[in-house]
Motif scaffolding. Sequence first.
Motif, short mmCIF file in Angstrom:
data_model
loop_
_atom_site.label_atom_id
_atom_site.label_comp_id
_atom_site.label_asym_id
_atom_site.label_seq_id
_atom_site.Cartn_x
_atom_site.Cartn_y
_atom_site.Cartn_z
N ILE A 164 0.84 -1.21 0.00
CA ILE A 164 0.00 0.00 0.00
C ILE A 164 0.87 1.25 0.00
CG2 ILE A 164 -1.67 1.33 1.36
CD1 ILE A 164 -2.83 -1.38 2.28
N ASP A 165 1.94 1.25 0.80
CA ASP A 165 2.85 2.39 0.82
C ASP A 165 3.43 2.67 -0.57
OD1 ASP A 165 2.48 2.80 3.52
OD2 ASP A 165 4.42 2.00 4.13
N ARG A 166 3.82 1.62 -1.25
CA ARG A 166 4.48 1.78 -2.55
C ARG A 166 3.54 2.28 -3.63
NH1 ARG A 166 8.33 -3.70 -2.50
NH2 ARG A 166 9.94 -2.81 -1.12
N ILE A 167 2.28 1.86 -3.59
CA ILE A 167 1.36 2.28 -4.66
C ILE A 167 0.59 3.54 -4.32
CG2 ILE A 167 1.12 -0.09 -5.51
CD1 ILE A 167 -1.61 -0.22 -4.19
N SER A 168 0.60 3.95 -3.06
CA SER A 168 -0.17 5.14 -2.66
C SER A 168 0.71 6.31 -2.27
CB SER A 168 -1.08 4.79 -1.48
OG SER A 168 -0.33 4.56 -0.31
N GLY A 169 2.01 6.06 -2.04
CA GLY A 169 2.90 7.13 -1.59
C GLY A 169 2.86 7.38 -0.11
N SER A 170 2.11 6.57 0.65
CA SER A 170 2.09 6.72 2.11
C SER A 170 3.41 6.18 2.69
CB SER A 170 0.89 5.98 2.71
OG SER A 170 0.92 4.61 2.36
#
Length: 255
Positions: A164-170
């Motif tokens: 999720i971090d990698r695809i959302s920038g979080s």
Amino acid sequence: MKITEKSFWEQYWGEILLPQKVNFSFKNDRVIAETILKFVPKVDNDQKALEIGCAPGKWLTLVYENLNYDIDGFEYVDVAAEKTKENFKLCHIPENRFNVITADFLTQSPDPKYDLVMSFGFIEHFENYDDIYQKHIQYCKKNGYVVTGFPNFRGINYYLQLFIDRISGSSIIKNHNIKMMDKVLMEKMIKSSKKELVYLDYIGGFEPALFNINKVENIFLRFILKVSSKALSIIFSNIKNKYISSYLIFVVKND
């Protein structure tokens, strides 16, 4: 040393909606609340609880309403402190029963000491988590209780949140000390402090609410993640271990 920057919290708490109370129909809230209410005793008047990193104040509200503590909270971000004060007023807590201190608790002298010291989602934002735990103890009266809980981003949760971090920038994984999210490590830390371990365990099973899937902009990926996390929650709802559970919590008595 702090892992998470102050700007992260300013944005996070600036977006929070009020009022906020423990939602017993929400599994993650319920299992944490049940642990607190099971292992922390109800008190008479004039006994005080402190929460470190208290925004938005729902856990302090819980111990005020159910265990009769006067409540204090530390917040080092102004907007978080103001949101917490507003939340207490919306929850109809008298102003003489609460106090929110805007300061970095690490720089403060631990006085007055408290009958209950809590933090939830706090200790894992530091590399020197053992020093942070000791600071909790310093704020606690003799025979008082320390309750500390934090999310478990190990096992399946790590890989899902990293994706999720990698695809959302979080930057959730970056902002947490993943290595310390371990029951054995916490048990060793508590044992070395020579305090009474009342309770320590993983709780909650797999919890979809641990992940902010709505941050994913790609509609197809967001749909896949929601379906996958829902399926995992059905399969692993009641599994308590380091690979699955959403949360780790411990209760210590300062005897």
